[in-house]
Design an enzyme around this catalytic site. Structure first.
Site, PDB file in Angstrom:
ATOM      1  CG  ASP A  67    -123.060  19.630 -30.960  1.00  0.00           C
ATOM      2  OD1 ASP A  67    -122.245  19.390 -31.876  1.00  0.00           O
ATOM      3  OD2 ASP A  67    -124.157  20.180 -31.175  1.00  0.00           O
ATOM      4  CG  ASN A 136    -135.357  21.920 -31.756  1.00  0.00           C
ATOM      5  OD1 ASN A 136    -134.302  22.427 -32.127  1.00  0.00           O
ATOM      6  ND2 ASN A 136    -135.402  20.908 -30.913  1.00  0.00           N
TER       7      ASN A 136
END
Ligand code: PGA
Length: 245
Positions: A67, A136
């Site tokens: 990413d 998260n």
């Protein structure tokens, strides 16, 4: 999914590094996808030094980055491009033709994603994907409630990721979007290593293992992968009980 708990981060990194080297030995023309962040750093250091010591031929092996933050140039030490150059590609002197990273400054971000997908196809799919886990539960920039049925795409970052991401940058940095491989790539990857260490990951690791598999916590999707390892140190595994083991 197989999960293993190591007493210390060093043992985890040693196991992971050997596993990555084995991937190259078994397919010297293969493709590895590398995450960035604090978690895999020690693994990459051991991987690089052992790969050289053991004189493994990686001259035809390929690497891609998982990413990248949109808007961050290659020269910014907080970016994923810089991290992979610094810790893996430069020390191994990987040739330009053997790696491909997202460009966070690309004028056309959708084309940037299609180019990544095409490169993965050209290199015959991903043999090994190394991922961390966000606070998260994200994988790469596959955030909670994102669509799991995607290849590379432009992701909107959650508030948690924007905040946590500040730790990589010297100055306060505007982070709102990311380029990421999607979970389709994750499921298509022939093998996955997910790494987590430190007590700050204990809660999300417990949820990854015991919550229902859903996109509320994308990392729970690892339990659906046919050939995945979740490697933890004792601190990250601290909230698991005997039922989990
Ligand atoms: P970290 O990041 O390795 O810096 O904890 C993990 C992630 O966000 O995937």
């Amino acid at each position: 999914m197989i999960f293993r708990v190591f007493e210390h981060e060093e043992e985890l990194a040693s196991f992971a590094a050997d596993h990555l080297i084995e991937t190259i030995r078994s397919n010297p023309n293969g493709l590895m996808c590398l995450a960035t962040g604090s978690t895999p750093l020690l693994t990459y250091q051991l991987f690089v030094s052992r790969l050289r010591e053991q004189r493994v031929d990686y001259s035809n092996f390929h690497f891609i980055g998982l990413d990248e933050w949109v808007g961050i140039p290659d020269s910014n030490p907080g970016g994923c491009h810089y991290f992979l150059q610094e810790h893996v590609l430069k020390p191994l002197v990987v040739k330009n033709k053997n790696y491909h990273l997202f460009n966070g400054l690309a004028a056309d971000l959708r084309t940037e994603c299609l180019t990544m997908d095409e490169q993965i196809r050209k290199w015959n799919g991903i043999d090994m994907m190394v991922v961390g886990i966000g606070m998260n539960g994200h994988i790469g920039f596959n955030e909670p409630h994102s669509n799991p049925d995607q290849h590379a795409y432009l992701a909107d970052l959650t508030e948690t990721t924007r905040q946590v991401g500040q730790k990589y940058f010297v100055e306060k940095t505007e982070l709102s979007k990311g380029l990421t491989l999607g979970l389709k790539h994750f499921f298509e990857s022939r093998q996955v290593l997910m790494l987590a260490n430190g007590s700050h990951k204990a809660d999300i690791i417990r949820r990854t293992i015991s919550d229902p598999i859903s996109m509320e916590i994308p990392a729970t999707q690892i339990r659906r992968h046919q050939n995945a390892y979740l490697l933890l140190d004792t601190e990250a595994a601290a909230q698991l009980n005997d039922d989990h083991h």
